[in-house]
Design a protein around this motif. Structure first.
Motif, PDB file in Angstrom:
ATOM      1  N   GLY A 197      -9.282   0.808  -5.826  1.00 17.60           N
ATOM      2  CA  GLY A 197      -9.481  -0.073  -6.965  1.00 17.60           C
ATOM      3  C   GLY A 197      -8.206  -0.521  -7.655  1.00 17.60           C
ATOM      4  N   PHE A 198      -7.067  -0.212  -7.056  1.00 24.00           N
ATOM      5  CA  PHE A 198      -5.804  -0.638  -7.664  1.00 24.00           C
ATOM      6  C   PHE A 198      -5.561  -2.134  -7.498  1.00 24.00           C
ATOM      7  CE2 PHE A 198      -4.423   3.908  -7.018  1.00 24.00           C
ATOM      8  CZ  PHE A 198      -4.223   4.185  -8.366  1.00 24.00           C
ATOM      9  N   VAL A 214       0.726   5.745  -8.406  1.00 24.83           N
ATOM     10  CA  VAL A 214       0.963   5.617  -6.968  1.00 24.83           C
ATOM     11  C   VAL A 214       2.400   6.041  -6.685  1.00 24.83           C
ATOM     12  CG1 VAL A 214       1.054   4.022  -5.020  1.00 24.83           C
ATOM     13  CG2 VAL A 214      -0.735   3.767  -6.758  1.00 24.83           C
ATOM     14  N   VAL A 215       2.563   6.887  -5.663  1.00 27.46           N
ATOM     15  CA  VAL A 215       3.865   7.442  -5.331  1.00 27.46           C
ATOM     16  C   VAL A 215       4.243   7.006  -3.917  1.00 27.46           C
ATOM     17  CG1 VAL A 215       5.269   9.528  -5.213  1.00 27.46           C
ATOM     18  CG2 VAL A 215       3.259   9.469  -6.732  1.00 27.46           C
ATOM     19  N   ALA A 240      14.098  -4.072   5.134  1.00 35.14           N
ATOM     20  CA  ALA A 240      12.974  -3.777   4.255  1.00 35.14           C
ATOM     21  C   ALA A 240      11.668  -4.108   4.967  1.00 35.14           C
ATOM     22  CB  ALA A 240      13.093  -4.591   2.964  1.00 35.14           C
ATOM     23  N   ILE A 241      10.585  -3.517   4.509  1.00 31.32           N
ATOM     24  CA  ILE A 241       9.244  -3.783   5.038  1.00 31.32           C
ATOM     25  C   ILE A 241       8.550  -4.674   4.010  1.00 31.32           C
ATOM     26  CG2 ILE A 241       7.069  -2.738   5.809  1.00 31.32           C
ATOM     27  CD1 ILE A 241       8.722  -0.185   6.430  1.00 31.32           C
ATOM     28  N   PRO A 242       8.546  -5.995   4.222  1.00 34.79           N
ATOM     29  CA  PRO A 242       8.155  -6.933   3.163  1.00 34.79           C
ATOM     30  C   PRO A 242       6.760  -6.701   2.575  1.00 34.79           C
ATOM     31  CG  PRO A 242       9.250  -8.096   4.950  1.00 34.79           C
ATOM     32  CD  PRO A 242       9.022  -6.700   5.428  1.00 34.79           C
ATOM     33  N   HIS A 243       5.775  -6.407   3.417  1.00 35.78           N
ATOM     34  CA  HIS A 243       4.415  -6.219   2.901  1.00 35.78           C
ATOM     35  C   HIS A 243       4.360  -5.023   1.953  1.00 35.78           C
ATOM     36  CE1 HIS A 243      -0.181  -6.072   3.971  1.00 35.78           C
ATOM     37  NE2 HIS A 243       0.037  -6.216   2.682  1.00 35.78           N
ATOM     38  N   SER A 244       5.045  -3.946   2.295  1.00 34.90           N
ATOM     39  CA  SER A 244       5.077  -2.782   1.411  1.00 34.90           C
ATOM     40  C   SER A 244       5.735  -3.116   0.082  1.00 34.90           C
ATOM     41  CB  SER A 244       5.830  -1.630   2.083  1.00 34.90           C
ATOM     42  OG  SER A 244       5.117  -1.112   3.176  1.00 34.90           O
ATOM     43  N   VAL A 245       6.799  -3.906   0.130  1.00 33.21           N
ATOM     44  CA  VAL A 245       7.470  -4.311  -1.113  1.00 33.21           C
ATOM     45  C   VAL A 245       6.524  -5.146  -1.967  1.00 33.21           C
ATOM     46  CG1 VAL A 245       9.409  -5.577  -2.101  1.00 33.21           C
ATOM     47  CG2 VAL A 245       9.747  -4.195  -0.033  1.00 33.21           C
ATOM     48  N   ARG A 246       5.767  -6.037  -1.340  1.00 35.54           N
ATOM     49  CA  ARG A 246       4.789  -6.839  -2.092  1.00 35.54           C
ATOM     50  C   ARG A 246       3.744  -5.945  -2.755  1.00 35.54           C
ATOM     51  NH1 ARG A 246       4.661 -10.014   2.575  1.00 35.54           N
ATOM     52  NH2 ARG A 246       2.453  -9.505   2.971  1.00 35.54           N
ATOM     53  N   LEU A 247       3.293  -4.930  -2.047  1.00 38.50           N
ATOM     54  CA  LEU A 247       2.302  -4.019  -2.624  1.00 38.50           C
ATOM     55  C   LEU A 247       2.879  -3.290  -3.831  1.00 38.50           C
ATOM     56  CD1 LEU A 247       0.841  -2.551   0.677  1.00 38.50           C
ATOM     57  CD2 LEU A 247      -0.311  -4.144  -0.870  1.00 38.50           C
ATOM     58  N   LEU A 248       4.111  -2.821  -3.718  1.00 39.76           N
ATOM     59  CA  LEU A 248       4.776  -2.172  -4.848  1.00 39.76           C
ATOM     60  C   LEU A 248       4.796  -3.095  -6.057  1.00 39.76           C
ATOM     61  CD1 LEU A 248       6.834  -0.253  -6.299  1.00 39.76           C
ATOM     62  CD2 LEU A 248       8.619  -1.352  -4.947  1.00 39.76           C
ATOM     63  N   ARG A 249       5.174  -4.327  -5.840  1.00 40.52           N
ATOM     64  CA  ARG A 249       5.314  -5.267  -6.954  1.00 40.52           C
ATOM     65  C   ARG A 249       3.970  -5.696  -7.514  1.00 40.52           C
ATOM     66  NH1 ARG A 249      10.702  -8.329  -4.474  1.00 40.52           N
ATOM     67  NH2 ARG A 249      12.156  -7.082  -5.722  1.00 40.52           N
ATOM     68  N   LYS A 250       2.950  -5.809  -6.669  1.00 45.43           N
ATOM     69  CA  LYS A 250       1.613  -6.145  -7.164  1.00 45.43           C
ATOM     70  C   LYS A 250       1.069  -5.023  -8.037  1.00 45.43           C
ATOM     71  CE  LYS A 250       0.599 -10.239  -5.492  1.00 45.43           C
ATOM     72  NZ  LYS A 250       0.250 -11.387  -6.385  1.00 45.43           N
ATOM     73  N   ARG A 256       2.818  -2.947  -9.828  1.00 45.61           N
ATOM     74  CA  ARG A 256       3.533  -2.995 -11.102  1.00 45.61           C
ATOM     75  C   ARG A 256       3.049  -4.170 -11.959  1.00 45.61           C
ATOM     76  NH1 ARG A 256       9.254  -1.904 -12.341  1.00 45.61           N
ATOM     77  NH2 ARG A 256       8.059  -1.506 -14.216  1.00 45.61           N
ATOM     78  N   ASP A 257       2.761  -5.301 -11.316  1.00 43.53           N
ATOM     79  CA  ASP A 257       2.249  -6.458 -12.054  1.00 43.53           C
ATOM     80  C   ASP A 257       0.943  -6.124 -12.774  1.00 43.53           C
ATOM     81  OD1 ASP A 257       4.370  -8.011 -11.224  1.00 43.53           O
ATOM     82  OD2 ASP A 257       3.246  -9.082  -9.678  1.00 43.53           O
ATOM     83  N   LYS A 258       0.179  -5.220 -12.186  1.00 38.16           N
ATOM     84  CA  LYS A 258      -1.119  -4.850 -12.764  1.00 38.16           C
ATOM     85  C   LYS A 258      -1.015  -3.655 -13.708  1.00 38.16           C
ATOM     86  CE  LYS A 258      -4.891  -5.727 -10.772  1.00 38.16           C
ATOM     87  NZ  LYS A 258      -6.115  -5.741  -9.931  1.00 38.16           N
TER      88      LYS A 258
END
Length: 206
Positions: A198-199, A6-7, A86-96, A98-100
């Motif tokens: 499916g990410f 994902v980019v 920052a856009i918090p929801h986008s940051v959460r998606l980035l980190r989720k 990476r967590d996976k």
């Protein structure tokens, strides 16, 4: 092809970028509009994004317009206020992602010095598996060559890359190379796309 990485663009995807909004808080909006109509400040910023020195480029540009010298210098001096919040929801998606264990890249039009500074203000900017910063590459989106540079470096075929960006021209250039794309107009739609691919689960993307 199923995407494998994902980019993320950064400006207006992970961090709001709205110079006009900031200028309207520090000068009369009508005067700001007159300045922006007379001076192509976004073209000046493109020079920085191609790798030109951050402060020197902006200050030199300011000298060309004595009427607005101090205001143009604010593009450097107040820069973090234009690149926020920052856009918090986008940051959460980035980190989720990476967590996976999903490979997460950045492909961003950003100056060398301004990106380094932004990393001191936003910790998530140091969390990409690969960060493709235009200032270091010497090219800016939507130049096809910058997408080719990403492909060559990461070793993935175009169809394996899922790219989100807020600018239609950047998305179109990526799609023309065979990348999978999502035109970002808010984190909610991006979250839906990541679930559809499916990410993430719906709960993870919330």
């Amino acid at each position: 092809m199923t995407p494998e990485a994902v980019v993320f663009d950064i400006g207006n995807v992970l961090i709001e970028w709205n110079p006009e909004r900031h200028y309207d808080t520090v000068m009369d909006p009508a005067e700001r509009a007159r300045m922006f109509a007379a001076v192509d400040l976004h073209a000046m910023n493109d020079e920085v994004d191609r790798g030109a020195p951050f402060q020197a480029t902006i200050y030199a540009h300011a000298e060309l317009y004595p009427e607005w010298r101090s205001a143009i210098r604010r593009w450097h001096d107040d820069w973090i206020h234009m690149a926020s919040p920052a856009i918090p929801h986008s940051v959460r998606l980035l980190r989720k992602l990476r967590d996976k264990g999903v490979p997460v890249f950045a492909l961003t039009n950003f100056g060398i010095d301004s990106f380094a500074y932004a990393q001191t203000q936003y910790d998530f900017l140091a969390e990409f598996d690969r960060a493709y910063v235009s200032g270091h590459i010497g090219l800016i989106k939507p130049d096809s060559a910058i997408y080719a540079a990403v492909e060559a470096d990461c070793g993935l075929p175009p169809g394996a890359l899922l790219f989100t960006d807020d600018r239609a021209d950047n998305i179109a250039a990526a799609a023309a190379r065979g990348w999978q794309t999502h035109h970002f107009n808010g984190p909610e739609g991006w979250a839906v796309r990541l679930v559809a691919e499916g990410f993430l689960t719906a709960e993870e993307a919330a």
